[in-house]
Scaffold this active site. Sequence first.
Site, short mmCIF file in Angstrom:
data_model
loop_
_atom_site.label_atom_id
_atom_site.label_comp_id
_atom_site.label_asym_id
_atom_site.label_seq_id
_atom_site.Cartn_x
_atom_site.Cartn_y
_atom_site.Cartn_z
N GLY A 192 0.81 -1.21 0.00
CA GLY A 192 0.00 0.00 0.00
C GLY A 192 0.84 1.25 0.00
N CYS A 232 -0.13 4.88 16.32
CA CYS A 232 0.66 3.88 17.04
C CYS A 232 1.92 3.42 16.33
CB CYS A 232 -0.22 2.67 17.37
SG CYS A 232 -1.50 3.09 18.56
P1 NAD Z 1 -6.04 9.88 22.42
O1 NAD Z 1 -5.18 11.03 22.06
O2 NAD Z 1 -7.19 9.51 21.56
O3 NAD Z 1 -6.61 10.09 23.89
C1 NAD Z 1 -5.86 10.52 24.97
C2 NAD Z 1 -6.76 11.29 25.90
O4 NAD Z 1 -6.07 11.59 27.10
C3 NAD Z 1 -7.22 12.64 25.33
O5 NAD Z 1 -8.64 12.69 25.33
C4 NAD Z 1 -6.63 13.66 26.29
O6 NAD Z 1 -7.44 14.81 26.48
C5 NAD Z 1 -6.51 12.84 27.56
N1 NAD Z 1 -5.57 13.41 28.56
C6 NAD Z 1 -4.34 13.93 28.36
N2 NAD Z 1 -3.83 14.33 29.54
C7 NAD Z 1 -4.74 14.03 30.48
C8 NAD Z 1 -4.78 14.21 31.89
N3 NAD Z 1 -3.77 14.78 32.55
N4 NAD Z 1 -5.87 13.79 32.55
C9 NAD Z 1 -6.90 13.23 31.88
N5 NAD Z 1 -6.92 13.04 30.56
C10 NAD Z 1 -5.85 13.45 29.86
O7 NAD Z 1 -5.04 8.65 22.58
P2 NAD Z 1 -5.32 7.11 22.29
O8 NAD Z 1 -5.25 6.85 20.83
O9 NAD Z 1 -6.53 6.67 23.05
O10 NAD Z 1 -4.02 6.45 22.94
C11 NAD Z 1 -3.80 6.41 24.33
C12 NAD Z 1 -2.64 5.48 24.62
O11 NAD Z 1 -2.98 4.15 24.21
C13 NAD Z 1 -1.35 5.82 23.87
O12 NAD Z 1 -0.25 5.51 24.68
C14 NAD Z 1 -1.40 4.90 22.67
O13 NAD Z 1 -0.12 4.62 22.17
C15 NAD Z 1 -2.04 3.67 23.27
N6 NAD Z 1 -2.75 2.82 22.30
C16 NAD Z 1 -3.50 3.39 21.32
C17 NAD Z 1 -4.20 2.57 20.44
C18 NAD Z 1 -5.02 3.15 19.33
O14 NAD Z 1 -5.39 2.41 18.41
N7 NAD Z 1 -5.35 4.43 19.35
C19 NAD Z 1 -4.12 1.17 20.57
C20 NAD Z 1 -3.36 0.63 21.60
C21 NAD Z 1 -2.68 1.47 22.46
#
Ligand code: NAD
Length: 443
Positions: A254, A261
């Site tokens: 692709g 991530c």
């Molecule tokens: P995201 O950016 O969608 O969400 C993170 C949230 O945390 C935001 O809403 C933000 O406002 C909030 N936040 C930041 N600081 C904060 C605080 N002090 N108190 C409360 N809330 C706070 O991120 P995501 O995609 O959900 O990813 C979160 C974690 O999970 C990352 O480490 C990511 O690598 C991991 N992860 C993500 C996925 C994915 O597919 N998105 C999959 C597996 C793991």
Amino acid sequence: MRISVIGTGYVGLVTGTCLAESGNDVICMDIDAGKIEQLNAGRVPIYEPGLEELIKRNVAHGRLSFTTEMKRAVTRSEIIFIAVGTPPGEDGSADLKYVLAVARDIGKHLNGYKIVVNKSTVPVGTGDKVRAAVASRTRHAFDVVSNPEFLKEGAAVEDFMSPDRVVIGAESAKAVRIMAELYSSFTRKGDRILVMDIRSAEMTKYASNAMLATKISFINELANICGGLGADIDSVRKGMGYDKRIGFEFLFPGVGYGGSCFPKDVKALVQTAKQVGVDARVLKAVEAVNDRQKSVLYEKIVDHFTRTGAKRPAGKQPLAGRTIAVWGLSFKPRTDDMREAPSIVIIKKLLKAGAEVKAHDPVAMDEAYKIFKNGIFLAPDSYEALKGADALALVTEWNEFRTPDFVRMKKLMRTPVVFDGRNILNREELQKFGFRYYGIGRR
Ligand code: NAD
């Protein structure tokens, strides 16, 4: 159980909702007041299949609520999940400022024994940092657990509800027992709970994402070789995939991987390796191949118009004044997430080369507007994007793009040229209808 999830993004919101669905009492907390306001008003800030319905049901049953108050979230919970972002810092290593700020805040409000579970993707050793951060603000006993999340955006609810495995990194038997109980309703089909030390759990997440990213860069590199040699990557892919040791998953050529991530996790693992004196050469190559792959479709477009646009005035760029339709903006289908999406790189290059872009995505239009504002035309449907287009670039493999009406397409387009960045269109059919077809690594 009484649970709170700090960080209500893709991971936190899905985690909280699915835990509520299995009967727990869940509070989702976020510092983004706008997000919490939306959720409290019954609106879901992200697109994720099946999520909205689950949120509504659990809110109605009183098992799921949303708040901006950390104190409320912490004091009434037995288990507190940290699910905030871990974006890349300047050198590519994971920036832990959000995770550690949350850990300190949790410590401040601790009012008895609790389990602090890290669900964010964090480098090996973060468990110790989280423990120190919580301990710096409390005298209460607590345990730290690493519980990395493996859900895929676009199938997040399904993945959370029936995970391939649940990894629990812990150093306390009590915490393991409670976590295993919490996850028991999701792992009834088999014993899929893997208990290990915290460092190994943290590493497992990076190892998994790095492996998947490696498969993607590997097949993309093969596709580029095939393209040059007159071999067809699609045949090669099938020939490889039936070998059980190889399989078909993640072996689709692709326009490169994107999302929040893979890019950041590969970068972070390279940095972690560096700290222990390992030059992660495979991972660096995975990243370099991916960066390069994001330009491949654009280069095919330039090449086509350079070869076919001989009548253009001298000095005029081959794409100047051309209109390119783009189908698919999110980094993959079934999500509105455009973080690190290849579409962004491709569109920016097209615009820089003087082309006009008319784009459509089934759900990522709002996200696209945040990025491009009025710099591109956001078409209300895929055919509207084709009106007057000199070519179509298919960037994200949404199902609805797989079998379009070729007759209608041809009528709408100025010239029938298709650049299929995901090899999903029927090349022979398109050619029968008079289209010029370009794929990735196809003959
Ligand atoms: P995201 O950016 O969608 O969400 C993170 C949230 O945390 C935001 O809403 C933000 O406002 C909030 N936040 C930041 N600081 C904060 C605080 N002090 N108190 C409360 N809330 C706070 O991120 P995501 O995609 O959900 O990813 C979160 C974690 O999970 C990352 O480490 C990511 O690598 C991991 N992860 C993500 C996925 C994915 O597919 N998105 C999959 C597996 C793991």
